[in-house]
Design a protein around this motif. Structure first.
Motif, short mmCIF file in Angstrom:
data_model
loop_
_atom_site.label_atom_id
_atom_site.label_comp_id
_atom_site.label_asym_id
_atom_site.label_seq_id
_atom_site.Cartn_x
_atom_site.Cartn_y
_atom_site.Cartn_z
N LEU A 38 0.74 -1.21 0.07
CA LEU A 38 -0.01 0.01 0.11
C LEU A 38 0.91 1.26 -0.03
O LEU A 38 0.32 2.28 -0.42
CB LEU A 38 -1.18 -0.12 1.17
N GLY A 39 1.92 1.28 0.33
CA GLY A 39 3.04 2.30 0.63
C GLY A 39 3.97 2.56 -0.61
O GLY A 39 5.04 3.12 -0.45
N ARG A 40 3.64 1.84 -1.78
CA ARG A 40 4.69 1.92 -2.75
C ARG A 40 4.58 3.36 -3.42
O ARG A 40 3.46 3.94 -2.93
CB ARG A 40 4.10 1.08 -4.00
N GLY A 154 -3.10 2.57 -2.73
CA GLY A 154 -2.57 3.07 -1.26
C GLY A 154 -3.43 2.79 -0.26
O GLY A 154 -4.56 2.22 -0.48
N LYS A 155 -3.30 3.41 0.89
CA LYS A 155 -4.22 3.30 2.12
C LYS A 155 -4.68 4.47 2.40
O LYS A 155 -4.19 5.64 2.66
CB LYS A 155 -3.33 2.88 3.24
N GLY A 187 -8.06 -0.23 2.73
CA GLY A 187 -7.20 -0.53 3.85
C GLY A 187 -7.22 0.31 5.24
O GLY A 187 -6.26 0.36 5.98
N LEU A 188 -8.33 0.95 5.27
CA LEU A 188 -8.52 1.94 6.41
C LEU A 188 -9.78 1.65 7.15
O LEU A 188 -10.72 1.49 6.66
CB LEU A 188 -8.17 3.32 5.98
N LYS A 189 -9.66 2.01 8.52
CA LYS A 189 -10.86 1.76 9.17
C LYS A 189 -11.12 2.78 10.12
O LYS A 189 -10.35 3.51 10.38
CB LYS A 189 -10.83 0.54 10.23
N PRO A 190 -12.34 3.21 10.23
CA PRO A 190 -12.44 4.43 11.08
C PRO A 190 -12.25 4.39 12.52
O PRO A 190 -12.12 3.12 13.10
CB PRO A 190 -14.14 4.62 10.87
N ASN A 265 -9.58 13.62 0.40
CA ASN A 265 -8.82 12.23 0.71
C ASN A 265 -8.11 12.05 1.96
O ASN A 265 -6.96 13.26 2.24
CB ASN A 265 -7.95 11.72 -0.61
N GLU A 266 -8.45 11.38 2.94
CA GLU A 266 -7.48 11.06 3.88
C GLU A 266 -6.35 10.08 3.43
O GLU A 266 -6.57 9.18 3.12
CB GLU A 266 -8.13 10.41 5.33
N VAL A 267 -5.23 10.51 3.57
CA VAL A 267 -4.04 9.56 3.02
C VAL A 267 -3.24 9.11 4.21
O VAL A 267 -2.61 9.96 4.91
CB VAL A 267 -3.19 10.68 1.73
N VAL A 268 -2.94 7.90 4.00
CA VAL A 268 -2.15 7.27 4.87
C VAL A 268 -0.83 6.84 4.13
O VAL A 268 0.36 7.42 4.70
CB VAL A 268 -2.50 5.83 5.40
#
Length: 285
Positions: A38-40, A154-155, A187-190, A265-268
């Motif tokens: 996800l972090g590529r 990504g995540k 790949g993200l949960k609240p 977009n919330e970006v991790v």
């Protein structure tokens, strides 16, 4: 007579250690590989976006078009300097169109940024429109028409972010609630726990809540998230329906204020680009 002392042997259960280690690795290794995936990195995503759009890449860059502001929000980048993120905005009839692109490589577990399109008064800024803040109980019809195109890997998520405050001044210390509406995610949960299933416009969404939410230094507030199970990237969102649910169930009071409506977009981690082709906030009859 020579007396012999028998040495007590303490045997460690090596078989349990091996089994436990194997189980831990069987969980940890796939998780780290997935996080790495996800972090590529793909710097070309941002570069190609900026070739097509008149983009700006400074941290916290903001630019207005009518009642709307695009913001290059990097609120939780910390010491990270290995990233790219750029935004763009242009007038449209009606409303506005805007976009952003990002490249946040590496394994990360927390949201780093929220490039977004803002309408109203973010508690840390001045209002973009005289229409907000407004008392929740005085709101009539409130809708958002939108069409969004996304690409990347990504995540993160695509989400509305609504700020609820106790006072009309809508300062950071006035925040009582943050209401997010997740339109898509990967790949993200609240934060918090799922406490209900809610019908929004004929679609069933999961409702999460977390009290004493404190994502950064400062006051805490209650966090709410409505999460669509499938991507919802174009159409009409009835914000009055969202607020009615919160008021009816005692989460928000009618004398509190809706301060701002943001979409971003919330970006991790990872890379991507979003283009909001059509966007209009409407206070309808």
């Amino acid at each position: 007579m020579e007396q012999k002392h028998k040495k007590t042997e303490h045997k460690f259960p090596t078989n349990r250690l091996v089994i436990g280690l194997s189980v831990s690795l069987s969980v940890l290794v796939p998780f780290l590989l997935y996080s790495w995936f996800l972090g590529r990195s793909d710097p070309q995503t941002v570069e190609s976006f900026c070739v097509q759009q008149n983009c700006q890449c400074m941290d916290w860059y903001r630019h207005n078009s009518g009642a709307y502001t695009v913001e290059n929000n990097v609120w939780n980048k910390a010491e990270n300097q290995q990233y790219q993120q750029c935004v763009s905005i242009q007038a449209a009839d009606p409303g506005v169109s805007a976009g952003w692109a990002w490249n946040w490589p590496g394994i990360r577990f927390n949201v780093a940024a929220y490039p977004n399109l803002m309408y109203g008064k973010n508690p840390w800024l001045s209002s973009t429109t005289p229409n907000l803040p407004v008392r929740v109980g005085e709101l009539g019809c409130l809708e958002v028409d939108f069409e969004v195109e996304q690409a990347g890997s990504g995540k993160g998520n695509l989400a509305f972010d609504l700020w609820i405050t106790r006072e009309a001044a809508s300062q950071p210390t006035d925040i009582s609630g943050e209401v997010m509406i997740w339109l898509s995610r990967q790949g993200l949960k609240p934060a918090g726990s799922r406490i209900d299933r809610v019908d929004l416009g004929g679609k069933m969404v999961d409702f999460y809540m977390k009290e004493d939410h404190k994502p950064s230094e400062g006051s805490a507030w209650t966090f709410y998230a409505f999460v669509y199970p499938e991507d919802f990237t174009h159409g009409r969102l009835d914000l009055r329906e969202v607020l009615d649910y919160l008021v009816t169930n005692g989460h928000v009071a009618g004398d509190e204020y809706l301060a701002a409506i943001q979409l971003g977009n919330e970006v991790v981690s990872g890379y991507g680009q979003t283009w909001v082709r059509e966007y209009e906030v409407r206070f309808c009859e």
